[in-house]
Motif scaffolding. Sequence first.
Motif, PDB file in Angstrom:
ATOM      1  N   ARG A 172     -62.451 -33.179  10.607  1.00 45.91           N
ATOM      2  CA  ARG A 172     -62.831 -34.228  11.583  1.00 45.91           C
ATOM      3  C   ARG A 172     -63.265 -35.496  11.026  1.00 45.91           C
ATOM      4  O   ARG A 172     -63.693 -35.519   9.674  1.00 45.91           O
ATOM      5  CB  ARG A 172     -64.317 -33.597  12.258  1.00 45.91           C
ATOM      6  CG  ARG A 172     -64.878 -34.479  13.335  1.00 45.91           C
ATOM      7  CD  ARG A 172     -66.107 -33.739  14.048  1.00 45.91           C
ATOM      8  NE  ARG A 172     -66.634 -34.474  15.144  1.00 45.91           N
ATOM      9  CZ  ARG A 172     -67.677 -34.822  15.288  1.00 45.91           C
ATOM     10  NH1 ARG A 172     -68.486 -34.446  14.785  1.00 45.91           N
ATOM     11  NH2 ARG A 172     -68.057 -35.514  16.625  1.00 45.91           N
ATOM     12  N   ALA A 212     -66.605 -40.785   8.406  1.00 44.48           N
ATOM     13  CA  ALA A 212     -67.319 -39.553   7.760  1.00 44.48           C
ATOM     14  C   ALA A 212     -66.293 -38.377   8.015  1.00 44.48           C
ATOM     15  O   ALA A 212     -66.031 -38.264   9.138  1.00 44.48           O
ATOM     16  CB  ALA A 212     -68.444 -39.213   8.715  1.00 44.48           C
ATOM     17  N   SER A 215     -65.270 -34.507   7.372  1.00 43.94           N
ATOM     18  CA  SER A 215     -65.507 -33.034   7.229  1.00 43.94           C
ATOM     19  C   SER A 215     -64.475 -32.025   7.499  1.00 43.94           C
ATOM     20  O   SER A 215     -63.503 -32.313   8.013  1.00 43.94           O
ATOM     21  CB  SER A 215     -66.621 -32.601   8.180  1.00 43.94           C
ATOM     22  OG  SER A 215     -66.250 -32.911   9.643  1.00 43.94           O
ATOM     23  N   GLY A 216     -64.537 -30.884   7.072  1.00 42.20           N
ATOM     24  CA  GLY A 216     -63.489 -29.705   7.430  1.00 42.20           C
ATOM     25  C   GLY A 216     -62.381 -29.783   6.537  1.00 42.20           C
ATOM     26  O   GLY A 216     -61.398 -29.017   6.609  1.00 42.20           O
ATOM     27  N   THR A 273     -60.478 -29.152   2.942  1.00 44.76           N
ATOM     28  CA  THR A 273     -60.536 -28.424   1.977  1.00 44.76           C
ATOM     29  C   THR A 273     -60.040 -28.884   0.419  1.00 44.76           C
ATOM     30  O   THR A 273     -60.392 -28.417  -0.639  1.00 44.76           O
ATOM     31  CB  THR A 273     -60.057 -26.998   2.055  1.00 44.76           C
ATOM     32  OG1 THR A 273     -58.841 -27.064   2.263  1.00 44.76           O
ATOM     33  CG2 THR A 273     -60.834 -26.455   3.114  1.00 44.76           C
ATOM     34  N   LYS A 309     -70.897 -37.880  -0.237  1.00 41.79           N
ATOM     35  CA  LYS A 309     -71.038 -37.993   1.163  1.00 41.79           C
ATOM     36  C   LYS A 309     -70.090 -37.928   1.948  1.00 41.79           C
ATOM     37  O   LYS A 309     -70.197 -37.753   3.283  1.00 41.79           O
ATOM     38  CB  LYS A 309     -71.612 -39.654   1.548  1.00 41.79           C
ATOM     39  CG  LYS A 309     -73.004 -39.849   0.983  1.00 41.79           C
ATOM     40  CD  LYS A 309     -73.567 -41.281   1.497  1.00 41.79           C
ATOM     41  CE  LYS A 309     -74.818 -41.594   0.705  1.00 41.79           C
ATOM     42  NZ  LYS A 309     -75.217 -42.862   1.334  1.00 41.79           N
ATOM     43  N   ASN A 310     -68.829 -37.713   1.403  1.00 43.68           N
ATOM     44  CA  ASN A 310     -67.490 -37.359   2.058  1.00 43.68           C
ATOM     45  C   ASN A 310     -67.148 -38.633   3.057  1.00 43.68           C
ATOM     46  O   ASN A 310     -66.827 -38.215   4.159  1.00 43.68           O
ATOM     47  CB  ASN A 310     -67.536 -35.921   2.760  1.00 43.68           C
ATOM     48  CG  ASN A 310     -67.485 -34.892   1.761  1.00 43.68           C
ATOM     49  OD1 ASN A 310     -66.736 -35.017   0.585  1.00 43.68           O
ATOM     50  ND2 ASN A 310     -67.935 -33.800   2.364  1.00 43.68           N
ATOM     51  N   THR A 311     -67.610 -39.579   2.446  1.00 45.76           N
ATOM     52  CA  THR A 311     -67.392 -40.905   3.425  1.00 45.76           C
ATOM     53  C   THR A 311     -66.382 -41.974   2.759  1.00 45.76           C
ATOM     54  O   THR A 311     -66.575 -42.054   1.499  1.00 45.76           O
ATOM     55  CB  THR A 311     -68.803 -41.513   3.909  1.00 45.76           C
ATOM     56  OG1 THR A 311     -69.404 -40.475   4.249  1.00 45.76           O
ATOM     57  CG2 THR A 311     -68.623 -42.803   4.583  1.00 45.76           C
TER      58      THR A 311
END
Length: 130
Positions: free
Chosen positions: A3, A23, A25-26, A28, A76-78
Amino acid sequence: QVRLVESGGGSVQAGGSLRLSCAASGYTYSNYCMGWFRQAPGKEREGVAVIYTGGGSTNYADSVKGRFTISQDNAKNTLYLQMNSLKPEDTAMYYCAADSPVCTVVPGPLALTAYYYNYWGQGTQVTVSS
């Protein structure tokens, strides 16, 4: 499930600045390309900037070199896009994208091609008035 969620768009006058955020997410994998693309009405989606997340190498479209800066915050994976000295021709929907099979440690021109990206955000609108 991957996402990507963009934010930070808005309306500014020419010469102004905006900072976009994405942002993530998900996802790997730790070393991959993430990029910013934009699409104006009636035009094809074009690459703006790309970064190799493993080492931080970047590549930019000629039209934004010296004005835009792509960066990342791994904690922050941003993903960010700092846009300075904005011009009316920068007006577009801006998209964040991730995971390109043509990604290399130093991203080449193919990494700025929308066709090669697998994951996309929903976009954030940037409007620059003269």
